[in-house]
Design an enzyme around this catalytic site. Structure first.
Site, mmCIF file in Angstrom:
data_model
loop_
_atom_site.group_PDB
_atom_site.id
_atom_site.type_symbol
_atom_site.label_atom_id
_atom_site.label_comp_id
_atom_site.label_asym_id
_atom_site.label_seq_id
_atom_site.Cartn_x
_atom_site.Cartn_y
_atom_site.Cartn_z
ATOM 1 N N SER A 94 85.074 20.714 -5.612
ATOM 2 C CA SER A 94 85.911 21.847 -5.512
ATOM 3 C C SER A 94 86.108 22.861 -6.808
ATOM 4 O O SER A 94 85.918 22.110 -8.009
ATOM 5 C CB SER A 94 87.495 21.454 -5.040
ATOM 6 N N TYR A 110 94.622 15.973 -6.774
ATOM 7 C CA TYR A 110 93.673 16.669 -6.033
ATOM 8 C C TYR A 110 92.635 17.278 -7.085
ATOM 9 O O TYR A 110 91.512 16.858 -6.919
ATOM 10 C CB TYR A 110 94.092 17.724 -5.159
#
Length: 266
Positions: free
Chosen positions: A140, A154
């Site tokens: 990401s 995350y």
């Protein structure tokens, strides 16, 4: 490419399902895995009917430490040579680090960090022996910019995948195996429905969002070129470049301010 098979984790929806669709369109046989059996079977039927490719569904929960071994053994039992591995399975844990029990974090680490590394370790040797292979680890943009409060692990897990992919790419390109960290930003998928942040996402500008088919098309082209890191979308690439130029403290302030709009840090 009809003799090739790809293993796609988290294939029941979103980016994972789109990887399955685009690989099937190339004539690639598929091994699909996720927790939701009904969604996997529906996708498998769609791809068999549309592209006449072999599709095997192996439901699995990657939070179970034995799942990667079972996936590898099932492919071996069926005599399936995996030439493409897409480590896509993932999710987010809302709230601050201490607001969740350790078991929740341990499962998250298993799914987003340990399982991808183990699957690479198990399937890489045969790829190297055959002199060909593609591995896409879905990371990401979050792994390339300062991390805001909330969803604490995350960005850390995505930064890990990026560095892991980069090193793995350098170790294996001489053997004909290309490894890529795919780094999308905000992407239309079920991710925010699962994390319960869909309402917060409604306030994000439309120009920040990408469609899953664009992300996947870009990633498959990039791994084919031998790139090790690919940030999807011009806006996201501009954000990455801007963040690299900013002093760390200023970058943290900007991300902290914006993060309040879409992350629960309580």
């Amino acid at each position: 490419m009809s003799s090739f098979h790809a293993l796609v984790t988290g294939a029941s929806a979103g980016i994972g399902a789109e990887f399955a669709r685009q690989l099937a369109a190339e004539g690639c046989g598929l091994v699909l895995t996720a927790r939701r059996t009904d969604r996997l079977e529906a996708l498998a039927t769609e791809l068999r009917d549309r592209h006449a490719v072999d599709v095997v569904c192996v439901p699995a929960d990657l939070a179970d430490p034995s799942a990667p071994t079972r996936l590898f053994e099932e492919c071996a039992r069926r005599g399936l040579a995996i030439d493409v591995l897409v480590n896509n399975a993932g999710y987010g844990v809302t709230g601050s680090f201490l607001s969740r029990p350790w078991r929740t974090h341990a499962d998250f680490i298993q799914v987003l960090m340990t399982a991808p590394a183990e699957l690479c370790h198990r399937f890489l040797p045969a790829m190297r022996e055959r002199g060909r292979g593609r591995i896409v680890n879905v990371a990401s943009l979050a792994g390339l910019v300062p991390a805001p409060a909330g969803h604490t692990l995350y960005a850390a897990s995505k930064a890990y995948l990026i560095k892991f992919s980069q090193a793995l790419s350098l170790e294996n390109r001489a053997y004909g195996v290309h490894v890529l960290a795919c780094c999308p930003g905000f992407t239309h998928s079920e991710f925010h429905d699962v994390t319960g942040t869909r309402d917060q996402m409604k306030g994000m500008p439309r120009w920040l969002w990408l469609d899953a088919d664009e992300v996947v098309r870009d990633a498959l082209a990039a791994v084919g070129r031998g790139e090790s890191i690919r940030v999807s979308g011009r806006v996201n690439r501009a954000i990455k470049m801007l963040v690299k130029l900013l002093p760390d403290r200023l970058g943290e302030r900007l991300v902290a301010g914006g993060g309040k709009n879409f992350r629960d840090s309580t």
